[in-house]
Enzyme design. Structure first.
Site, PDB file in Angstrom:
ATOM      1  N   GLU A   1      49.707  51.906  25.407  1.00  0.00           N
ATOM      2  CA  GLU A   1      50.247  51.882  26.763  1.00  0.00           C
ATOM      3  C   GLU A   1      49.205  51.229  27.667  1.00  0.00           C
ATOM      4  O   GLU A   1      48.221  51.861  28.050  1.00  0.00           O
ATOM      5  CB  GLU A   1      50.557  53.297  27.259  1.00  0.00           C
ATOM      6  CG  GLU A   1      51.117  53.304  28.672  1.00  0.00           C
ATOM      7  CD  GLU A   1      50.729  54.540  29.477  1.00  0.00           C
ATOM      8  OE1 GLU A   1      51.469  54.907  30.395  1.00  0.00           O
ATOM      9  OE2 GLU A   1      49.658  55.120  29.204  1.00  0.00           O
TER      10      GLU A   1
ATOM     11  N   ASP B   1      48.154  56.449  24.462  1.00  0.00           N
ATOM     12  CA  ASP B   1      48.255  56.645  25.912  1.00  0.00           C
ATOM     13  C   ASP B   1      47.056  56.029  26.640  1.00  0.00           C
ATOM     14  O   ASP B   1      45.959  55.929  26.091  1.00  0.00           O
ATOM     15  CB  ASP B   1      48.307  58.157  26.184  1.00  0.00           C
ATOM     16  CG  ASP B   1      48.620  58.488  27.619  1.00  0.00           C
ATOM     17  OD1 ASP B   1      49.668  58.045  28.112  1.00  0.00           O
ATOM     18  OD2 ASP B   1      47.813  59.201  28.250  1.00  0.00           O
TER      19      ASP B   1
END
Length: 806
Positions: free
Chosen positions: A439, A405
């Protein structure tokens, strides 16, 4: 005449012999001076009269070759004997010293051109058109261990409830205490890891080979106040990085899932967070605005200002004081939160940036709190070590890979170390195929690719593909999707490329693909365009990611909470009323293996499995246009030499595909795509031309029934970068190739002072390029580049150039 000449020569010889010596060599007109002169026999550095570095005139230039030691050097040229006339950087009189950086001892040729006063260091003998090692340098384009996965992305709390007894996570009280409220889209609904394990038949039936689960670790149950309160059902507000959240069934439930998936030959990818933790730290100053480092620099525990970036990851990083080192003073509003995190080191407030909320621009993008979440001080070596060890433990647990993330909000030095630590942990655990994809929330390949090249992560989620695929499925010009693929070269390096990028068309943040396509489109056309978006994802390069529920036609109402419906019967009134394509709305379980989208995706997965070239074969764009119509590309099976042609039509009318293949005279068969059977075959003309109809909002896949014929002529290659160019940052290195069939170009670099060529990557589709990041080399590195082109017949050609980093 000959007698007089001979007599004169004898007299001259006698004169030389009578003196017993030759005439002294006249001093050079120009002398190379620099910091290295004592190493080559001069009396001092910057010696303007040293004969050892005197330059010899040759072909209008002056030059000298020297054997120099490794290290950083400086130099310039003077008119011999003084400093009155000297030339340095960019040919400027009295200019700055030039830099030379040698990683090892090397012979260096220095030249001075009086016409422009340009001084430079260069390789003494640049590589020629042919080298003995070219056969070894001609390599196939990389296909890493993971380029053929088909990933199913699950938000665990919203997928299946296998154990209602853990819905409240072992907590008591109302939703503010437990986080549970299945009637509200912002709270836990009861899905868990056991539910996912019980539904593995459903997931595998879709054709998935890997499952990506949202972060399963212990979260702060609820954050925020009043209407802004919500639960950590999504998993991104972690407090304990060592255990699985009880809401999801605990660590043993994850063990059961991993074991069950592995028994089926499936992988489990875990979503992880290293940028931040849950929000438990506040500021004594009661403000949240970001404070930049130029306004208030960091201070060590003794009050001395320092640049944390210059010390990123270094053991010399100083000790800090929570009361004096930061622009804000970190405090814990709830005393119990001072010890809520695990491992214990996470409870030290000096392990966080403490600069206020990010504005998502400039410096704050890496230093600011992500929507208030406690932002880890990832430049600190303790944080690098701590987070690396935390996640290494999950690698040892048996997790097959990480989706990472908020990657772009962490300094790149962190990822360089973290990626290597995870690979090492995986190898020690017996998993040589461990995969990571970050990401990097951006459609700019210049930015995203930096994390897979310089940052050392194997891959990044392909947001550029998502944007291009969505536009294509909406019916815009096909050239926009082709423009995304044209940037693929930015991902090419020695250990990764665009073929391993996970691609997607919808997700938990942006929204569901059907919802994003819905504007002005309904009914059968919305279903067809949703299918078309998935057709493109499964038939083009990259590893397709299906967002849970998209295969059931869920549409949603937007992004974030409005795209996180449960597949078990919803109790959220909004979700129950939302449109569903290919099925009726309502509150009911949605695991229908006969749904048209489920069947379509399963068929696409089977097609990709049967024909691996559709997964990771070389991809060459063949047809694009400025309006709705056909987007066509070839996929090449390198092992067999077979060419596939894929054509997708985003128009509501039948269109004709017109492509030029590398398979002249070869017959092509039409393969079934989804529920659509293959049509009649066709044969490429003598020049490779191929024409065939493509139905509206559909895809056609053709496969050559014979290998591509070998072209008559061998390929040729040249490099566009002029010799002696000064380069900075990421250097675009493009090879100009002349070829009439499939070729690959391998790019290499050899710094002056290094004996062996080092790989930069191999490109298998035109335009042939790599991007070499030279930022860590500093100024004055002399680099030789080499490009070796080769075809499937083993014929090759090569070209070289050289540059200097500025």
């Amino acid at each position: 005449m000959k007698t007089r000449a001979l007599a004169a020569a004898l007299v001259a010889t006698a004169a030389v012999m009578s003196t017993g010596c030759t005439q002294p060599r006249p001093p050079a007109e120009f002398t190379l001076v620099g910091s290295f002169q004592p190493a080559v026999g001069c009396a001092t550095e910057w010696d303007v009269s040293c004969g050892e570095t005197g330059m010899t005139p040759t072909d209008g230039r002056h030059s000298v070759e020297l054997d120099l030691p490794a290290g950083g050097h400086e130099f310039k040229v003077t008119r011999t004997g003084g400093w009155e006339e000297n030339y340095g950087a960019r040919g400027a009189r009295d200019g700055d010293n030039l830099a030379l950086s040698l990683p090892g001892p090397a012979k260096v040729r220095f030249t001075y051109d009086p016409a422009g006063h340009v001084v430079r260091a260069e390789p003494p003998t640049p590589a020629g058109a042919e080298l003995p090692e070219d056969a070894d340098l001609a390599q196939a384009s990389l296909r890493s261990a993971l380029t053929r996965e088909r990933i199913y992305f699950v938000m665990t709390d919203r997928f299946a409830n296998g154990d209602p007894g853990n819905d409240a996570g072992g907590l008591a009280g109302d939703r503010r205490a437990t986080g549970l409220d299945p009637t509200h889209k912002a709270y836990y609904h009861g899905g868990d890891l056991r539910g996912l394990t019980e539904k593995l038949d459903y997931v595998q039936g879709l054709g998935a080979t890997a499952i990506w689960i949202t972060p399963p670790l212990v979260n702060k149950p609820v954050q925020g106040e009043g209407d802004n309160a919500s639960a950590g059902y999504h998993g991104y507000w972690i407090t304990d990085f060592t255990q699985v959240d009880p809401h999801l069934g605990g660590t043993e439930a994850l063990r059961e899932l991993v074991d069950a998936a592995h028994a089926r030959g499936m992988k489990v990818f875990m979503d992880v967070v290293a940028n931040h933790t849950a929000d438990v730290i506040a500021r004594a100053e009661d403000r949240n605005a970001y404070v930049g480092k130029t306004i208030e620099p960091y201070k060590d525990a003794q009050g001395n200002e320092f640049d944390d970036r210059a010390l990123a990851g270094s053991p010399d990083f100083p000790a800090l004081d929570a009361a004096t080192s930061f622009p804000y003073t970190p405090v814990f509003p709830r005393p119990e939160d001072a010890t809520v995190k695990a491992p214990e080191w996470l409870n030290d407030p000096t392990m966080y940036h403490n600069r206020g909320n990010s504005t998502f621009s400039g410096e704050s993008d890496e230093y600011g709190d992500f929507f208030g979440l406690d932002d880890l001080f990832t430049e600190r070596p303790e944080v690098v070590e701590g987070m690396s060890e935390v996640y290494a433990e999950w690698v040892r647990f048996g997790i097959d890979g990480f989706r990472i993330d908020t990657v772009k909000h962490v300094n790149i030095e962190f990822w360089q170390v973290f990626a290597e630590r995870m690979r090492t942990a995986a190898a020690e655990a017996g998993n040589d195929d461990f995969f990571m994809f970050g990401e990097v929330y951006s459609t700019d390949a210049t930015l995203t690719s930096r994390y897979t090249t310089t940052g050392k992560l194997p891959a990044a989620l392909d947001f550029g593909f998502q944007e291009g695929a969505l536009k294509f499925a909406r019916g815009t010009g096909t050239q926009e999707m082709a423009a995304v693929w044209a940037e693929d070269d930015r991902y090419t390096d020695a250990d990764s490329n665009a073929y391993q990028l996970p691609t997607f068309v919808g997700n938990h943040d942006m929204g569901r693909v059907a919802g994003m396509l819905r504007g002005g489109v309904e009914g059968d056309e919305l279903l067809a365009r949703t299918a078309l978006a998935h057709d493109l994802m499964f038939l083009s390069r990259g590893q397709p990611v299906v967002y849970y529920g998209d295969e059931q036609g869920l549409v949603g109402s937007g992004g974030d909470q409005d795209a996180r419906q449960s597949l078990f019967a919803t109790q959220v009134e909004q979700y129950a009323q939302e449109q569903v394509v290919g099925a009726e709305p309502g509150a009911r379980d949605r695991y229908d293996i006969d749904h048209p989208l489920y069947r379509r995706l399963a068929a696409l997965a089977a097609l990709r499995e049967e024909h691996p070239a559709l997964a990771d074969g070389a991809q060459i764009t063949r047809q694009v246009g400025s309006g709705p119509g056909v987007l066509a590309f070839s996929r090449i099976d390198r092992a067999t030499g077979t060419e596939y042609v894929v054509a997708l039509n985003n128009s509501v009318m039948e269109r004709e595909a017109k492509v030029t293949t590398w398979s002249p005279g070869v017959a092509f068969e039409s393969l079934a795509v989804g529920d659509t059977p293959g049509g009649p075959g066709t044969t490429a003309a003598a020049d490779g031309a191929l024409a065939f109809p493509v139905p509206p909002l559909s895809a056609v896949v053709l496969r050559g029934t014979a290998p591509m014929p070998q072209p008559d002529a061998a390929p040729t290659v040249g490099l566009d970068l002029a010799a002696g160019s000064e380069v900075k940052g990421r250097v675009e290195l493009e090879a100009a190739v002349e070829a009439s069939g499939f070729t690959e170009v391998s790019f290499w670099v050899r710094p002056l002072g290094v004996a062996d060529w080092q790989p930069l990557g191999t490109d298998d589709n035109p335009d042939f390029r790599v991007f070499h990041d030279t930022r860590e080399l500093g100024p004055g590195a002399v680099l030789e580049y080499r490009a070796v082109v080769h075809d499937l017949a083993g014929r090759r050609a090569a070209a070289s150039t050289w540059v200097v980093t500025g």
